[in-house]
Motif scaffolding. Sequence first.
Motif, PDB file in Angstrom:
ATOM      1  N   GLN A 197       7.690   2.373  10.429  1.00 33.63           N
ATOM      2  CA  GLN A 197       9.036   2.171  10.965  1.00 33.63           C
ATOM      3  C   GLN A 197       9.222   0.724  11.414  1.00 33.63           C
ATOM      4  OE1 GLN A 197      11.512   4.797  11.040  1.00 33.63           O
ATOM      5  NE2 GLN A 197      12.528   2.822  11.035  1.00 33.63           N
ATOM      6  N   GLU A 198       8.211   0.184  12.129  1.00 39.53           N
ATOM      7  CA  GLU A 198       8.284  -1.206  12.589  1.00 39.53           C
ATOM      8  C   GLU A 198       8.373  -2.170  11.407  1.00 39.53           C
ATOM      9  OE1 GLU A 198       8.452  -2.547  15.523  1.00 39.53           O
ATOM     10  OE2 GLU A 198       8.155  -0.791  16.797  1.00 39.53           O
ATOM     11  N   LEU A 199       7.572  -1.909  10.380  1.00 38.71           N
ATOM     12  CA  LEU A 199       7.546  -2.814   9.232  1.00 38.71           C
ATOM     13  C   LEU A 199       8.855  -2.758   8.451  1.00 38.71           C
ATOM     14  CD1 LEU A 199       3.847  -2.233   8.236  1.00 38.71           C
ATOM     15  CD2 LEU A 199       4.872  -4.477   8.627  1.00 38.71           C
ATOM     16  N   VAL A 200       9.427  -1.548   8.350  1.00 39.19           N
ATOM     17  CA  VAL A 200      10.694  -1.422   7.637  1.00 39.19           C
ATOM     18  C   VAL A 200      11.802  -2.146   8.415  1.00 39.19           C
ATOM     19  CG1 VAL A 200      12.466   0.213   6.888  1.00 39.19           C
ATOM     20  CG2 VAL A 200      10.056   0.739   6.483  1.00 39.19           C
ATOM     21  N   THR A 201      11.814  -1.956   9.728  1.00 35.54           N
ATOM     22  CA  THR A 201      12.803  -2.637  10.569  1.00 35.54           C
ATOM     23  C   THR A 201      12.652  -4.148  10.424  1.00 35.54           C
ATOM     24  OG1 THR A 201      12.517  -0.824  12.112  1.00 35.54           O
ATOM     25  CG2 THR A 201      13.750  -2.723  12.904  1.00 35.54           C
ATOM     26  N   PHE A 202      11.402  -4.604  10.440  1.00 38.74           N
ATOM     27  CA  PHE A 202      11.134  -6.027  10.293  1.00 38.74           C
ATOM     28  C   PHE A 202      11.677  -6.544   8.953  1.00 38.74           C
ATOM     29  CE2 PHE A 202       8.495  -9.449   8.645  1.00 38.74           C
ATOM     30  CZ  PHE A 202       8.583 -10.366   9.674  1.00 38.74           C
ATOM     31  N   ALA A 203      11.421  -5.776   7.887  1.00 40.24           N
ATOM     32  CA  ALA A 203      11.885  -6.185   6.559  1.00 40.24           C
ATOM     33  C   ALA A 203      13.396  -6.376   6.548  1.00 40.24           C
ATOM     34  CB  ALA A 203      11.484  -5.131   5.519  1.00 40.24           C
ATOM     35  N   LYS A 204      14.132  -5.431   7.136  1.00 41.45           N
ATOM     36  CA  LYS A 204      15.605  -5.489   7.136  1.00 41.45           C
ATOM     37  C   LYS A 204      16.120  -6.649   7.988  1.00 41.45           C
ATOM     38  CE  LYS A 204      15.558  -1.782   4.893  1.00 41.45           C
ATOM     39  NZ  LYS A 204      15.980  -1.580   3.564  1.00 41.45           N
ATOM     40  N   ARG A 205      15.525  -6.801   9.194  1.00 39.22           N
ATOM     41  CA  ARG A 205      16.058  -7.814  10.117  1.00 39.22           C
ATOM     42  C   ARG A 205      15.722  -9.228   9.690  1.00 39.22           C
ATOM     43  NH1 ARG A 205      15.567  -5.325  15.940  1.00 39.22           N
ATOM     44  NH2 ARG A 205      16.831  -3.472  15.566  1.00 39.22           N
ATOM     45  N   ARG A 206      14.521  -9.404   9.129  1.00 40.14           N
ATOM     46  CA  ARG A 206      14.090 -10.771   8.840  1.00 40.14           C
ATOM     47  C   ARG A 206      14.205 -11.140   7.368  1.00 40.14           C
ATOM     48  NH1 ARG A 206      14.401 -10.481  13.703  1.00 40.14           N
ATOM     49  NH2 ARG A 206      12.751 -11.007  15.185  1.00 40.14           N
ATOM     50  N   GLY A 207      14.699 -10.213   6.565  1.00 38.59           N
ATOM     51  CA  GLY A 207      14.911 -10.547   5.160  1.00 38.59           C
ATOM     52  C   GLY A 207      13.638 -10.717   4.361  1.00 38.59           C
ATOM     53  N   VAL A 208      12.588 -10.045   4.783  1.00 36.36           N
ATOM     54  CA  VAL A 208      11.309 -10.133   4.073  1.00 36.36           C
ATOM     55  C   VAL A 208      11.111  -8.845   3.268  1.00 36.36           C
ATOM     56  CG1 VAL A 208       8.802 -10.248   4.382  1.00 36.36           C
ATOM     57  CG2 VAL A 208      10.305 -11.577   5.877  1.00 36.36           C
ATOM     58  N   ALA A 209      10.784  -8.973   2.011  1.00 38.12           N
ATOM     59  CA  ALA A 209      10.466  -7.760   1.239  1.00 38.12           C
ATOM     60  C   ALA A 209       9.060  -7.322   1.637  1.00 38.12           C
ATOM     61  CB  ALA A 209      10.536  -8.044  -0.248  1.00 38.12           C
ATOM     62  N   VAL A 210       8.917  -6.042   1.961  1.00 38.47           N
ATOM     63  CA  VAL A 210       7.613  -5.533   2.398  1.00 38.47           C
ATOM     64  C   VAL A 210       7.147  -4.469   1.417  1.00 38.47           C
ATOM     65  CG1 VAL A 210       6.431  -4.221   4.202  1.00 38.47           C
ATOM     66  CG2 VAL A 210       8.015  -6.034   4.838  1.00 38.47           C
ATOM     67  N   MET A 211       5.903  -4.588   0.980  1.00 35.30           N
ATOM     68  CA  MET A 211       5.329  -3.529   0.136  1.00 35.30           C
ATOM     69  C   MET A 211       4.158  -2.915   0.883  1.00 35.30           C
ATOM     70  SD  MET A 211       5.448  -5.172  -3.673  1.00 35.30           S
ATOM     71  CE  MET A 211       5.815  -3.768  -4.698  1.00 35.30           C
ATOM     72  N   LEU A 212       4.193  -1.600   1.043  1.00 35.34           N
ATOM     73  CA  LEU A 212       3.153  -0.893   1.767  1.00 35.34           C
ATOM     74  C   LEU A 212       2.313  -0.080   0.787  1.00 35.34           C
ATOM     75  CD1 LEU A 212       5.439   0.682   4.523  1.00 35.34           C
ATOM     76  CD2 LEU A 212       4.233  -1.500   4.631  1.00 35.34           C
ATOM     77  N   VAL A 213       1.006  -0.122   0.972  1.00 31.18           N
ATOM     78  CA  VAL A 213       0.129   0.730   0.169  1.00 31.18           C
ATOM     79  C   VAL A 213      -0.143   1.994   0.966  1.00 31.18           C
ATOM     80  CG1 VAL A 213      -2.195   0.955  -0.787  1.00 31.18           C
ATOM     81  CG2 VAL A 213      -0.953  -1.191  -1.008  1.00 31.18           C
ATOM     82  N   GLY A 214      -0.114   3.142   0.343  1.00 36.31           N
ATOM     83  CA  GLY A 214      -0.442   4.393   1.027  1.00 36.31           C
ATOM     84  C   GLY A 214      -1.373   5.234   0.186  1.00 36.31           C
TER      85      GLY A 214
END
Length: 455
Positions: A197-214
């Motif tokens: 959730q934190e990483l997704v919020t960060f991606a939206k607010r700061r304009g960074v594309a985030v890729m998560l491995v699961g």
Amino acid sequence: MAKAVTVFTCTACGAVHKKWAGQCDACGEWNTIVEEAPLSSGPGKTALGAAKGRGMALSDLASAEPEPPRRSSGLAELDRVLGGGLVPASATLVGGDPGIGKSTLLLQAAASFAAQGAKVVYISGEEATAQVRLRANRLGLGEARVKLAAETGLRDILTTLDAERPDLAIIDSIQTIWLDTIEAAPGSVSQVRGAAQELVTFAKRRGVAVMLVGHVTKEGQIAGPRVVEHMVDTVLYFEGERGHQFRILRSVKNRFGPADEIGVFEMTGAGLAEVPNPSALFLSGRDAPAPGSVVFAGIEGTRPVLVEIQALVAPSSLSQPRRAVVGWDGGRLAMILAVLEARVGITFQGFDVYLNIAGGMRITEPAADLAVAGALLSAREDAALPPHCVLFGELSLSGALRPVTQAENRLKEARKLGFSSAIVAEGCKTGDGAGLDLQEMPDIARFVGEVFGAA
Ligand code: TYD
Ligand code: MG
């Protein structure tokens, strides 16, 4: 403050239960329910959030702002699955079994994005930077301009990313990341969910594309990627059989493009190689037409793919004969066997039935019904189908064959790969049938009569 109550959460699907149970009634998995500390939602607890609500600036839906351009990865197979490149400020989850090649894929993608001029940060929570470097050297990517870190604490990760402001941040894997505001072990449902959730919020607010491995987890204490599927924009699964070299990257959810798109890769000694023409790959090494083998002209996402369907029907000594399926739905196989018995009187009672989709491919299209029925009948009657022939059509319970979508694309692909004839459901013919010798079948009885003689 509300009293904190313990909850029980399914590590496979994230469903919350009031008490422990052996089986999750949301997803049906066994032994996946674990006790969890409740998600803390107190004010000021999140790393980015403010203690008090504040007014937001609203913007118009109609806006003259141009869409930010998608970033091409330089890997055509990956771009296609992403829906035409990576969208800025998006969150993507890449799930898959451990050891299937997720880290390899993302390291290659990182290097490739960097080569296109993107600023990329790769954060590994599983390997030391020296190990990542070693892998990069093995892949011939030692010179790639990717920034590395080995870190698991989310607070440090977010602070670093905020200072760096990369175009793309890769987190490998979400199950190793922990948030100090959540009192649970890394990998638990609350940690995985909180960190994502934190990483997704960060991606939206700061304009960074985030890729998560699961990592997909079969059971136990580690939460699987399904727990975060609903939070991210795009969900990709990296699939394949360990024994096979083929790997399929499949989009199961995409807010920015078509879902069900696939990218095909081959795992080689020097990393993943793209396979631009999967049909040729899935059919390569195919022997002369044999009983039980049928070629299905399928559509995966926007692309036609030919695959071989193999069936084996053997007398059984079991009171409950075996029904084994690889790459196709077991329930759908049972349905096709029942239709064959009820509508054309061909019984599989007293026979073991094995069905396999060659090359480690998985098919979900009902359009494969006719090809599956053809493979089963061909194995049962010990009669090969005509050579250079593809099949497709949906089978209904009445025994009628229904036309399927994109018939022309399927036929064109078959033609391209040297097939000369096709047996399809009635209503599939458009134009000249892509130059193939086309046989249209209204129902399964006609198919059996014409292809296998009166049964
Ligand atoms: P990896 O990317 O570490 O898997 P994941 O991150 O999904 O757990 O891939 C591990 C497997 O890939 C390992 O069994 C070895 C194989 N591999 C190759 O065959 N060739 C290569 O060039 C690399 C880097 C890995
Ligand atoms: Mg890995």
